[in-house]
Write a protein that holds these residues in place. Structure first.
Motif, mmCIF file in Angstrom:
data_model
loop_
_atom_site.group_PDB
_atom_site.id
_atom_site.type_symbol
_atom_site.label_atom_id
_atom_site.label_comp_id
_atom_site.label_asym_id
_atom_site.label_seq_id
_atom_site.Cartn_x
_atom_site.Cartn_y
_atom_site.Cartn_z
ATOM 1 N N LEU A 64 0.860 -1.182 -0.262
ATOM 2 C CA LEU A 64 0.038 0.270 0.073
ATOM 3 C C LEU A 64 0.995 1.127 0.161
ATOM 4 O O LEU A 64 0.576 2.316 -0.737
ATOM 5 N N VAL A 65 1.776 1.302 1.047
ATOM 6 C CA VAL A 65 2.804 2.446 0.699
ATOM 7 C C VAL A 65 3.747 2.472 -0.471
ATOM 8 O O VAL A 65 3.818 3.638 -1.038
ATOM 9 N N ALA A 66 3.965 1.550 -1.107
ATOM 10 C CA ALA A 66 4.475 1.713 -2.611
ATOM 11 C C ALA A 66 3.447 2.176 -3.315
ATOM 12 O O ALA A 66 4.229 2.991 -4.346
ATOM 13 N N LEU A 67 2.314 1.834 -3.436
ATOM 14 C CA LEU A 67 1.470 2.327 -4.288
ATOM 15 C C LEU A 67 1.256 3.915 -4.064
ATOM 16 O O LEU A 67 1.115 4.835 -4.910
ATOM 17 N N GLU A 68 1.077 4.371 -2.642
ATOM 18 C CA GLU A 68 0.705 5.582 -2.400
ATOM 19 C C GLU A 68 1.910 6.545 -2.694
ATOM 20 O O GLU A 68 1.757 7.646 -3.001
ATOM 21 N N THR A 69 3.447 6.137 -2.615
ATOM 22 C CA THR A 69 4.458 6.848 -2.902
ATOM 23 C C THR A 69 4.639 6.904 -4.496
ATOM 24 O O THR A 69 6.035 7.241 -4.909
ATOM 25 N N GLY A 70 3.986 5.966 -5.395
ATOM 26 C CA GLY A 70 4.393 5.998 -6.664
ATOM 27 C C GLY A 70 5.471 5.183 -7.263
ATOM 28 O O GLY A 70 5.898 5.214 -8.016
ATOM 29 N N LYS A 71 5.944 4.199 -6.307
ATOM 30 C CA LYS A 71 6.945 3.259 -6.530
ATOM 31 C C LYS A 71 6.419 2.073 -7.477
ATOM 32 O O LYS A 71 7.178 1.472 -8.412
ATOM 33 N N ILE A 72 5.027 1.803 -7.257
ATOM 34 C CA ILE A 72 4.444 1.091 -8.491
ATOM 35 C C ILE A 72 3.191 1.732 -8.706
ATOM 36 O O ILE A 72 2.657 2.740 -8.505
ATOM 37 N N ASP A 73 2.656 1.151 -10.117
ATOM 38 C CA ASP A 73 1.440 1.742 -10.567
ATOM 39 C C ASP A 73 0.427 1.018 -10.104
ATOM 40 O O ASP A 73 -0.663 1.696 -10.085
ATOM 41 N N THR A 74 0.350 -0.154 -9.700
ATOM 42 C CA THR A 74 -0.918 -0.916 -9.291
ATOM 43 C C THR A 74 -0.458 -1.957 -8.374
ATOM 44 O O THR A 74 0.649 -2.404 -8.483
ATOM 45 N N ILE A 75 -1.402 -2.542 -7.679
ATOM 46 C CA ILE A 75 -1.217 -3.706 -6.825
ATOM 47 C C ILE A 75 -2.210 -4.744 -7.436
ATOM 48 O O ILE A 75 -3.249 -4.564 -7.694
ATOM 49 N N ILE A 76 -1.505 -5.813 -7.473
ATOM 50 C CA ILE A 76 -2.172 -6.947 -8.092
ATOM 51 C C ILE A 76 -1.827 -8.423 -7.132
ATOM 52 O O ILE A 76 -0.782 -8.824 -7.430
ATOM 53 N N SER A 77 -2.541 -8.377 -6.044
ATOM 54 C CA SER A 77 -1.838 -9.463 -4.969
ATOM 55 C C SER A 77 -2.597 -9.903 -4.132
ATOM 56 O O SER A 77 -2.401 -10.369 -2.966
ATOM 57 N N GLY A 78 -3.983 -10.368 -4.705
ATOM 58 C CA GLY A 78 -4.791 -11.115 -3.998
ATOM 59 C C GLY A 78 -5.525 -10.434 -2.809
ATOM 60 O O GLY A 78 -5.950 -10.916 -1.723
ATOM 61 N N MET A 79 -5.333 -9.074 -2.785
ATOM 62 C CA MET A 79 -5.783 -8.169 -1.657
ATOM 63 C C MET A 79 -7.225 -7.736 -1.747
ATOM 64 O O MET A 79 -7.947 -7.329 -2.681
ATOM 65 N N ASN A 80 -7.905 -8.009 -0.611
ATOM 66 C CA ASN A 80 -9.473 -7.964 -0.466
ATOM 67 C C ASN A 80 -9.573 -6.623 -0.105
ATOM 68 O O ASN A 80 -8.742 -5.839 0.572
ATOM 69 N N VAL A 81 -10.942 -6.280 -0.516
ATOM 70 C CA VAL A 81 -11.323 -4.815 -0.202
ATOM 71 C C VAL A 81 -11.587 -4.635 1.278
ATOM 72 O O VAL A 81 -12.258 -5.753 1.874
ATOM 73 N N THR A 82 -11.133 -3.865 1.924
ATOM 74 C CA THR A 82 -11.538 -3.403 3.528
ATOM 75 C C THR A 82 -11.713 -1.915 3.610
ATOM 76 O O THR A 82 -11.347 -1.222 2.827
ATOM 77 N N ASN A 83 -12.464 -1.549 4.285
ATOM 78 C CA ASN A 83 -12.778 -0.331 4.723
ATOM 79 C C ASN A 83 -11.462 0.721 5.034
ATOM 80 O O ASN A 83 -11.377 1.764 4.606
ATOM 81 N N GLU A 84 -10.781 -0.115 5.797
ATOM 82 C CA GLU A 84 -9.412 0.595 6.008
ATOM 83 C C GLU A 84 -8.735 0.948 4.887
ATOM 84 O O GLU A 84 -8.122 2.133 4.641
#
Ligand code: ARG
Length: 122
Positions: A64-84
């Motif tokens: 998540l931090v990598a995505l927020e800081t622009g180190k990656i363009d997208t996360i594809i990693s079996g990540m479920n949606v949560t409110n947090e």
């Protein structure tokens, strides 16, 4: 943005490749390869965009931090949606429910009612 990805010519996908059958690594002739259905998905995304795929393998907790800081363009990693998680990132529509089943013959209906019924019978 999509435009930026096309300009730089790479799609940088972050994943934690420790989660079969989603994404994991295999050793083929001494070479480590990324495999799994989300790896196939990432390859297809890059292909559709006409860019090169770059996979950045990292701890799941770093994604998540990598995505927020622009180190990656997208996360594809079996990540479920949560409110947090939704507070900091946007999720796509769901493409895999995560519900899997195995099926048995109707004739065996009475033999197998719960998982432990399979013990010693298969
Ligand atoms: N589905 C769980 C989650 O969203 C775990 C995902 C772990 N994924 C991974 N590539 N290790 O929290």
């Amino acid at each position: 943005s999509l435009q930026k990805i096309k300009q730089k010519g790479t799609l940088v996908v972050g994943m934690s490749a420790d989660y079969p059958p989603y994404e994991f690594t295999t050793n083929k002739n001494g070479k480590t390869e990324y495999v799994g259905f989300e790896v196939d998905l990432a390859k297809q995304f890059a292909k559709d965009l006409g860019v090169k795929l770059v996979i950045k393998n990292m701890d799941f907790d770093s994604l998540l931090v990598a995505l927020e800081t622009g180190k990656i363009d997208t996360i594809i990693s079996g990540m479920n949606v949560t409110n947090e998680r939704k507070k900091s990132v946007d999720f796509s529509n769901t493409y895999y429910s995560g519900n899997s089943y195995f099926l048995i013959n109707k004739a065996d209906h009475d033999r197998f009612k719960k998982a432990t019924d399979f013990k010693g019978k298969t």
